[in-house]
Design a protein around this motif. Structure first.
Motif, PDB file in Angstrom:
ATOM      1  N   PRO A  84     -19.093  26.979  58.497  1.00 54.26           N
ATOM      2  CA  PRO A  84     -19.761  28.110  57.840  1.00 54.26           C
ATOM      3  C   PRO A  84     -19.588  28.063  56.325  1.00 54.26           C
ATOM      4  N   LEU A  85     -20.385  27.263  55.658  1.00 53.49           N
ATOM      5  CA  LEU A  85     -20.257  27.119  54.207  1.00 53.49           C
ATOM      6  C   LEU A  85     -21.216  28.088  53.515  1.00 53.49           C
ATOM      7  N   TYR A  86     -21.028  28.231  52.209  1.00 54.06           N
ATOM      8  CA  TYR A  86     -21.935  29.104  51.453  1.00 54.06           C
ATOM      9  C   TYR A  86     -23.326  28.501  51.457  1.00 54.06           C
ATOM     10  N   MET A  89     -25.324  27.661  47.934  1.00 56.31           N
ATOM     11  CA  MET A  89     -24.799  26.783  46.886  1.00 56.31           C
ATOM     12  C   MET A  89     -25.278  25.346  47.076  1.00 56.31           C
ATOM     13  N   TYR A  97     -16.425  23.796  43.311  1.00 54.65           N
ATOM     14  CA  TYR A  97     -15.710  25.077  43.456  1.00 54.65           C
ATOM     15  C   TYR A  97     -14.434  24.891  44.275  1.00 54.65           C
ATOM     16  N   ILE A 101     -10.535  25.503  43.216  1.00 60.84           N
ATOM     17  CA  ILE A 101      -9.604  26.350  43.947  1.00 60.84           C
ATOM     18  C   ILE A 101      -8.392  25.538  44.396  1.00 60.84           C
TER      19      ILE A 101
ATOM     20  N   HIS B   6     -11.693  31.382  39.042  1.00 60.18           N
ATOM     21  CA  HIS B   6     -12.584  30.506  39.812  1.00 60.18           C
ATOM     22  C   HIS B   6     -13.461  31.320  40.762  1.00 60.18           C
ATOM     23  N   ILE B   7     -12.821  32.264  41.462  1.00 57.26           N
ATOM     24  CA  ILE B   7     -13.585  33.058  42.426  1.00 57.26           C
ATOM     25  C   ILE B   7     -14.619  33.905  41.695  1.00 57.26           C
ATOM     26  N   LYS B  10     -17.541  31.871  40.456  1.00 54.43           N
ATOM     27  CA  LYS B  10     -18.400  31.480  41.574  1.00 54.43           C
ATOM     28  C   LYS B  10     -19.295  32.640  42.008  1.00 54.43           C
ATOM     29  N   LYS B  13     -22.055  33.172  39.458  1.00 52.38           N
ATOM     30  CA  LYS B  13     -23.083  32.145  39.613  1.00 52.38           C
ATOM     31  C   LYS B  13     -23.985  32.486  40.810  1.00 52.38           C
ATOM     32  N   ASP B  14     -23.347  32.902  41.904  1.00 51.36           N
ATOM     33  CA  ASP B  14     -24.110  33.252  43.101  1.00 51.36           C
ATOM     34  C   ASP B  14     -25.143  34.336  42.807  1.00 51.36           C
ATOM     35  N   VAL B  17     -28.001  32.720  40.959  1.00 50.52           N
ATOM     36  CA  VAL B  17     -28.731  31.692  41.692  1.00 50.52           C
ATOM     37  C   VAL B  17     -29.765  32.350  42.601  1.00 50.52           C
ATOM     38  N   GLU B  74     -19.979  37.087  53.401  1.00 55.75           N
ATOM     39  CA  GLU B  74     -18.980  36.101  53.835  1.00 55.75           C
ATOM     40  C   GLU B  74     -18.599  36.328  55.287  1.00 55.75           C
ATOM     41  N   VAL B  77     -21.732  35.136  57.459  1.00 57.28           N
ATOM     42  CA  VAL B  77     -21.926  33.688  57.530  1.00 57.28           C
ATOM     43  C   VAL B  77     -20.706  33.011  58.156  1.00 57.28           C
ATOM     44  N   SER B  79     -18.058  32.269  56.218  1.00 59.70           N
ATOM     45  CA  SER B  79     -17.341  31.583  55.142  1.00 59.70           C
ATOM     46  C   SER B  79     -16.068  32.343  54.766  1.00 59.70           C
ATOM     47  N   TYR B  80     -15.962  33.562  55.244  1.00 56.55           N
ATOM     48  CA  TYR B  80     -14.729  34.339  55.051  1.00 56.55           C
ATOM     49  C   TYR B  80     -13.529  33.550  55.568  1.00 56.55           C
ATOM     50  N   LEU B  83     -12.700  30.921  53.065  1.00 55.51           N
ATOM     51  CA  LEU B  83     -12.083  31.536  51.895  1.00 55.51           C
ATOM     52  C   LEU B  83     -10.616  31.844  52.162  1.00 55.51           C
TER      53      LEU B  83
END
Lengths: 312, 234
Positions: A84-86, A89, A97, A101, B6-7, B10, B13-14, B17, B74, B77, B79-80, B83
């Motif tokens: 499950p990637l972003y 992006m 990124y 991190i 960094h977070i 990002k 940017k999101d 985008v 997150e 999807v 992606s949480y 993260l």
């Protein structure tokens, strides 16, 4: 390397992982095997620090999951199920990124990303949005993500699910390649996969470990029971039952006429340490039955798995 | 601290985008610009009071729309999970996302600086309340961002996150117009809880530590709430 003791996880009242104790050595490729809902993913999630255990302890090297979670996360590369990637992006931005991190410096970052592009075969997709990639490519990006900091432990949740056969072979190659130096833990419900890639297999069902060992060990431990299949012509079932039942070691004789009624199919279940094929052959030779087919079922991981995870 | 940056970078940017940033900023500017300038020439006064009066209500719509995706997307999807298995703490994640949200809101306010510049060309503008107003707007934006972040951490559905965030922000904004519902003895407390009241104080050009403290407490509560929700999830 990883020491898991009495690990238990409850979701409300449901016990997903029940008192698992496990030691994983450095350099091992461990396959976590089990039917759907057995607790594989939950176990992996606790190893990676996504969930905290309800009780029990996980130690990675000398770090405890309760006190030094951040240190553990630095050691582990993790690819969750179905990557499950972003979605929005670009592949390069995403890897950049993750590298940030993971605290790689600017120079090391580029080197590392180049190397991962080679290992995982990401040439040509670095400037595509992740959401537009096929499942196999996405999985490879996920693999690159997990290996970003050259982790000592790589944890992959169903790394080959949903891939086509070629992609599966490729991903397995990559995993075996990494597994030469690193500790790899992967979960799967595909047995041939575990057999093909793993040094050691742990089967879990309903949150409990029900078998643990190398593929060979697992096969041997349940290898006492053998099944032999025969197809006979010019034989009638009572006589067959009578004769073959007398061979020492044969416990059950099952016979079945095939549709045309000429060929008799026989299934022998034997419990013996020795191979019975020879004595059965001699028994048949004494009669005037015609032997059309004769084979012994090899004990596959498939069978062991079904036997172990069967209800009741 | 580096992880927070960094977070945050990002997340920013999101925003840019995807089309969200442009849509939200355009709508925000259209609404504020329209309501400000349609009555501006009728009053014939060179101040921005009208703009700042309306700002809390506009922001209580705009900010939850900005923050709704921060956690919900997150969670949805998946992606949480990625993260959380990266070497970052809950606080890194929360602060990163919060800072991204605040910077975005500040970025949306930036083009509105053209209003005071226009007005100052037309007449004698008192810059004190304008500076106070913008400081208040950023504080209010930060408070609403924290609330929106909390709402977003609750659910994987962005629409639910938006509505919950909107509900809380709207209530905070309108609390001091609902005072007649409450018993007399509570009036002081209730009006103190309203965001509008504190914002108006600052927008008058009076920068009082109590008002700043109020916004900082809302920020703290929002972020702490998100932290609790994240803890509960693991």
């Amino acid at each position: 390397m990883i020491h898991v003791e009495n690990l238990t996880k409850y979701y409300d009242d449901f016990c997903a992982v029940d008192n698992i104790t496990l030691d994983i050595e450095k350099g091992e490729i461990l396959g976590l095997l089990g039917p759907n809902g057995a607790g594989k993913t939950t176990t992996l999630r606790m190893l990676t620090g996504y969930f905290l255990p309800s009780s029990g302890d996980i130690r990675v090297k000398d770090y405890s999951v309760y006190d030094d979670l951040l240190d553990i996360k630095k050691l582990i590369g993790y690819l969750p199920e179905s990557a499950p990637l972003y979605q929005g992006m670009l592949v390069y931005d995403y890897l950049d990124y993750i590298a940030n991190i993971r605290q790689l410096d600017t120079e090391g970052k580029l080197d590392r990303i180049r190397k991962l592009v080679d290992i995982c075969g990401l040439q040509g997709i670095m400037h595509s949005p992740i959401g537009e990639l096929s499942k196999g490519l996405k999985q490879r990006v996920g693999l690159a993500h997990a290996m970003m900091n050259d982790p000592e432990i790589l944890i992959l949740d169903e790394p080959t699910s949903g891939l086509d056969p070629n992609q599966i072979v490729e991903i397995r190659e990559i995993i075996r390649h990494i597994g030469k130096e690193k500790t790899v833990i992967l979960s799967t419900h595909i047995l041939s996969e575990a057999e093909a890639t793993c040094d050691r297999i742990v089967i879990i069902n309903k949150g409990k470990i029900i078998a643990d060992g190398s593929t060979e060990m697992l096969k041997q431990s349940s290898g006492k029971q053998r099944t032999i299949h025969l197809s006979l012509l010019k034989a009638d079932s009572p006589a067959v039952r009578d004769r073959l039942g007398q061979v020492g070691g044969v416990s059950v004789v099952d016979t079945q006429d095939d549709e045309a009624g000429k060929v008799l199919r026989v299934k022998l279940t034997c419990i013996a340490d020795t191979d019975l094929r020879e004595s059965i052959y001699h028994t048949i030779k004494e009669t005037d039955w015609v032997l059309l087919e004769y084979y012994q079922e090899t004990q596959t991981l498939e069978n062991i798995f079904r036997e172990l995870t069967r209800e009741n | 601290m580096r992880q927070v940056i960094h977070i945050a970078s990002k997340e920013i940017k999101d925003y840019f985008v995807s089309p969200i940033a442009y849509i939200v900023i355009s709508i925000f500017l259209m609404v504020t610009g329209w309501f400000f300038f349609t009555t501006f020439f009728l009053f014939n006064q060179a101040d921005l009071r009208n703009f700042f009066n309306l700002l809390p209500i506009t922001l209580s719509f705009v900010v939850p729309a900005v923050t709704m995706r921060l956690f919900s997307e997150e969670l949805n999807v998946g992606s949480y999970e990625i993260l959380l298995t990266l070497p970052v703490t809950f606080n890194d994640i929360i602060f990163g996302k919060f800072i991204a949200g605040v910077l975005f809101v500040a970025g949306a306010l930036l083009p509105t600086l053209s209003y005071p510049i226009c007005v100052s060309l037309l007449g004698q503008l008192d810059w004190g309340p304008v500076i106070g107003g913008y400081l208040g707007a950023v504080l209010l934006g930060a408070a609403f961002t924290a609330v929106g972040l909390f709402a977003s951490s609750l659910t994987r559905n962005q629409i639910v996150a938006f509505i919950v965030g909107l509900g809380i922000c709207f209530t905070l904004t309108l609390l001091d117009t609902m005072l007649f519902f409450f018993p007399r003895s509570l009036l002081g407390v209730i009006s103190y809880l309203g965001a509008d009241y504190h914002f108006n104080n600052i927008a008058k050009g009076i920068i009082d530590s109590r008002d700043i403290l109020y916004f900082l407490s809302v920020v703290f509560l929002g972020l702490y709430g998100s932290h609790l929700v994240m803890q509960e999830k693991s």
